[in-house]
Design an enzyme around this catalytic site. Sequence first.
Site, PDB file in Angstrom:
ATOM      1  N   SER A 112       0.815  -1.218   0.000  1.00 12.54           N
ATOM      2  CA  SER A 112       0.000   0.000   0.000  1.00 12.54           C
ATOM      3  C   SER A 112       0.849   1.269   0.000  1.00 12.54           C
ATOM      4  O   SER A 112       1.648   1.485  -0.896  1.00 12.54           O
ATOM      5  CB  SER A 112      -0.960  -0.055   1.185  1.00 12.54           C
ATOM      6  OG  SER A 112      -1.860   1.013   1.123  1.00 12.54           O
ATOM      7  N   HIS A 113       0.697   2.072   1.048  1.00 11.76           N
ATOM      8  CA  HIS A 113       1.360   3.382   1.106  1.00 11.76           C
ATOM      9  C   HIS A 113       2.737   3.304   1.763  1.00 11.76           C
ATOM     10  O   HIS A 113       3.369   4.333   1.982  1.00 11.76           O
ATOM     11  CB  HIS A 113       0.470   4.352   1.878  1.00 11.76           C
ATOM     12  CG  HIS A 113       0.076   3.787   3.206  1.00 11.76           C
ATOM     13  ND1 HIS A 113      -0.825   2.756   3.327  1.00 11.76           N
ATOM     14  CD2 HIS A 113       0.491   4.068   4.452  1.00 11.76           C
ATOM     15  CE1 HIS A 113      -0.951   2.434   4.600  1.00 11.76           C
ATOM     16  NE2 HIS A 113      -0.160   3.207   5.303  1.00 11.76           N
ATOM     17  N   ASP A 275      -2.295   6.560  -3.468  1.00  6.38           N
ATOM     18  CA  ASP A 275      -1.133   5.921  -2.827  1.00  6.38           C
ATOM     19  C   ASP A 275      -0.552   4.808  -3.697  1.00  6.38           C
ATOM     20  O   ASP A 275      -0.912   4.668  -4.859  1.00  6.38           O
ATOM     21  CB  ASP A 275      -1.523   5.379  -1.451  1.00  6.38           C
ATOM     22  CG  ASP A 275      -2.426   4.169  -1.561  1.00  6.38           C
ATOM     23  OD1 ASP A 275      -3.220   4.125  -2.525  1.00  6.38           O
ATOM     24  OD2 ASP A 275      -2.349   3.265  -0.710  1.00  6.38           O
ATOM     25  N   ASP A 277      -0.880   1.603  -4.146  1.00  3.41           N
ATOM     26  CA  ASP A 277      -1.730   0.648  -4.861  1.00  3.41           C
ATOM     27  C   ASP A 277      -3.063   1.244  -5.296  1.00  3.41           C
ATOM     28  O   ASP A 277      -3.950   0.516  -5.744  1.00  3.41           O
ATOM     29  CB  ASP A 277      -1.955  -0.606  -4.018  1.00  3.41           C
ATOM     30  CG  ASP A 277      -2.651  -0.300  -2.708  1.00  3.41           C
ATOM     31  OD1 ASP A 277      -2.493   0.824  -2.198  1.00  3.41           O
ATOM     32  OD2 ASP A 277      -3.363  -1.177  -2.195  1.00  3.41           O
ATOM     33  N   ASP A 279      -5.640   2.704  -3.719  1.00  4.85           N
ATOM     34  CA  ASP A 279      -6.923   2.661  -3.018  1.00  4.85           C
ATOM     35  C   ASP A 279      -7.169   3.890  -2.139  1.00  4.85           C
ATOM     36  O   ASP A 279      -8.300   4.159  -1.754  1.00  4.85           O
ATOM     37  CB  ASP A 279      -7.104   1.350  -2.214  1.00  4.85           C
ATOM     38  CG  ASP A 279      -5.975   1.088  -1.243  1.00  4.85           C
ATOM     39  OD1 ASP A 279      -5.033   1.902  -1.171  1.00  4.85           O
ATOM     40  OD2 ASP A 279      -6.034   0.046  -0.552  1.00  4.85           O
ATOM     41  N   ARG A 280      -6.116   4.642  -1.831  1.00  5.41           N
ATOM     42  CA  ARG A 280      -6.320   5.837  -0.996  1.00  5.41           C
ATOM     43  C   ARG A 280      -6.471   7.086  -1.861  1.00  5.41           C
ATOM     44  O   ARG A 280      -6.055   7.102  -3.027  1.00  5.41           O
ATOM     45  CB  ARG A 280      -5.129   6.049  -0.061  1.00  5.41           C
ATOM     46  CG  ARG A 280      -5.021   4.962   0.960  1.00  5.41           C
ATOM     47  CD  ARG A 280      -3.972   5.293   1.999  1.00  5.41           C
ATOM     48  NE  ARG A 280      -3.980   4.259   3.018  1.00  5.41           N
ATOM     49  CZ  ARG A 280      -3.547   4.411   4.253  1.00  5.41           C
ATOM     50  NH1 ARG A 280      -3.056   5.564   4.642  1.00  5.41           N
ATOM     51  NH2 ARG A 280      -3.602   3.408   5.114  1.00  5.41           N
ATOM     52  N   LYS A 373     -11.540   0.118  -1.113  1.00  5.70           N
ATOM     53  CA  LYS A 373     -11.574   1.568  -1.221  1.00  5.70           C
ATOM     54  C   LYS A 373     -10.954   1.939  -2.559  1.00  5.70           C
ATOM     55  O   LYS A 373     -10.217   1.144  -3.155  1.00  5.70           O
ATOM     56  CB  LYS A 373     -10.857   2.219  -0.051  1.00  5.70           C
ATOM     57  CG  LYS A 373      -9.424   1.798   0.154  1.00  5.70           C
ATOM     58  CD  LYS A 373      -8.949   2.296   1.516  1.00  5.70           C
ATOM     59  CE  LYS A 373      -7.553   1.809   1.801  1.00  5.70           C
ATOM     60  NZ  LYS A 373      -7.394   1.256   3.133  1.00  5.70           N
TER      61      LYS A 373
HETATM   62  C1  G1P Z   1      -4.134   1.500   8.355  1.00  7.94           C
HETATM   63  C2  G1P Z   1      -5.314   2.437   8.472  1.00  7.94           C
HETATM   64  C3  G1P Z   1      -6.587   1.710   8.110  1.00  7.94           C
HETATM   65  C4  G1P Z   1      -6.465   1.102   6.722  1.00  7.94           C
HETATM   66  C5  G1P Z   1      -5.210   0.250   6.643  1.00  7.94           C
HETATM   67  C6  G1P Z   1      -4.966  -0.264   5.224  1.00  7.94           C
HETATM   68  O1  G1P Z   1      -4.301   0.414   9.232  1.00  7.94           O
HETATM   69  O2  G1P Z   1      -5.396   2.977   9.779  1.00  7.94           O
HETATM   70  O3  G1P Z   1      -7.674   2.598   8.192  1.00  7.94           O
HETATM   71  O4  G1P Z   1      -7.585   0.314   6.424  1.00  7.94           O
HETATM   72  O5  G1P Z   1      -4.069   1.017   7.031  1.00  7.94           O
HETATM   73  O6  G1P Z   1      -4.851   0.756   4.297  1.00  7.94           O
HETATM   74  P1  G1P Z   1      -3.616   0.324  10.696  1.00  7.94           P
HETATM   75  O7  G1P Z   1      -2.139   0.518  10.487  1.00  7.94           O
HETATM   76  O8  G1P Z   1      -4.182   1.478  11.480  1.00  7.94           O
HETATM   77  O9  G1P Z   1      -4.012  -0.996  11.239  1.00  7.94           O
HETATM   78 ZN    ZN Z   2      -3.279   1.461  -0.365  1.00 10.88          ZN
END
Ligand code: G1P
Ligand code: ZN
Length: 539
Positions: A112-113, A275, A277, A279-280, A373
């Site tokens: 992801s990010h 981000d 991938d 989704d954000r 998302k």
């Molecule tokens: C974090 C974000 C959460 C999101 C997840 C995946 O998870 O807080 O809202 O769904 O990344 O993108 P966390 O690190 O808080 O468990």
């Molecule tokens: Zn992501």
Amino acid sequence: MRTQYITSTPFSDQRPGTSGLRKATQTFQKAHYSENFIQAVFNTLGIAGKTLVIGGDGRFHNKAVLQTIIAMAVAQGAKALIITQNGLLSTPAASHLIRLNQADYGMILSASHNPGGADGDFGIKVNLERGEPAPEHVTEAIYQQSLALDGYITTDNGAIDLSELGDTRLGDTKIRIISATTDYVALMQECFDFPAIKRWLEQYRIAFDALHAVTGPYAKALFVDALGVDETYLLNTTPLPDFGGKHPDPAPDRIDELKHKMTEDERIVLVAASDGDGDRNLISGRDGVINPCDSLAVIADHHADIPCLRTLRGVARSMPTCRAIDKVASAQRLTCYETPTGWKFFANLLDAELIQLCGEESFGTGGDHIREKDGLWTILCWLNILAVSGKTPDQLIHEHWQRYGRHHFNRFDYSGLDPESATKMLASLERDLTKYIGQTHHGLTITSAGQFNYTDPTNGETTPGQGLQVQFGSQARIICRLSGTDTRGVTLRIYCEYWQQDITTKPALAGTTATLASLAQGALNISAFCGKTQPDHIV
Ligand code: G1P
Ligand code: ZN
């Protein structure tokens, strides 16, 4: 094609977290590490005769793991592998392709990010047949499988070319290489009024930053090819294995290039980013970044302007996401659900048609078009609202606060904590928590305090222990939980929300969210348990 059985010993750390198995890239590079996890997924979900969608966000090590999945799936008799060109696939597009092709499941290679590269992070996410992230009972079963493995099955076939579109066959498996963007763009065209957005874009300008991650090709296809935006308004659209050395996270403190673009061109009214991938989303007007909680509330409030949300009946937010959307839901007679953190909890509500829009404070928003998302979808929601209303994002957000009051919201992250000490710290506060009920701090009275335990209304499945929640009626709220996506130590997240009803006067609580955060920091005794006196990051 020769099938090989390779013996290996189990790894004890393959329990997926909030969003798949996420670790340092070097962990995934350990001999047999990725193979073992993939085998655990195959053992849990089956592979012979199955159709899979696979791809990833283009980060370092993507190509290698993709070839590993292909070799193992072919060796174990998969029916078909649907792979996007060069293996590039955003998370929302993966969710869509699984649904569209009625695949059995998908594997998305992404952290992801989180930063990528040899010293960054890597991940494998598993999405099931409705395109949804695997729920807890499935990820737990995968983890149990991973602990019981003594090896995995693969072939010595060598890498296959992923650059040419078309169908081939390997053993019993059909390999389909398809465009990453075509089907996704078609879906967006069904969801939104493209002609109206195109007309609006003749008068206003927008800019988008793909952060050298996966959304570059999607953004070009949508904004440039379908909506006529000049390509110079799209930044960093070439996906790179190390994201150009940057953090692929659309956080408010990482959008300097977009801010610069806005100062160069006064016609720009909205800038946005996604981000690693895809989704954000981050959306900003000229006056500043729109908080994702506000963004969700504005989309809900203006849903009638958006073709795919016109029949909105229910909405959901993750528990730490502030209650701005609750105000809209009650005004518009929409049912509002509260779920634990992580997209997987929304999927059942979407399937049961209880909700059609949902979101998280962590820059995630989505609808019932897929089961993830979706960054670009959210940006298009805003563009559709702007096109119909003829207003700017700054005007819309200001009008929203005037009508519903403003929810000040921030998340305070304390990272790199020792997991055991952090767990003890939260357990200690939890034991004392009920004592706080009725106390008044800074003129705010605590009306409830406790652990958030979730029961899925569609199937009764319970997920306990999702975060400590302290409420000061509808006025304010503090939530504390540990992150489930960390790859080094653990992060304590403190979420603070304060509602200011009348935005023409100063908030009654000075320093709003910072004041609430220091209250939480004291109650948790973070310095004694974890040796931190201040947060590392405030979002
Ligand atoms: C974090 C974000 C959460 C999101 C997840 C995946 O998870 O807080 O809202 O769904 O990344 O993108 P966390 O690190 O808080 O468990
Ligand atoms: Zn992501």
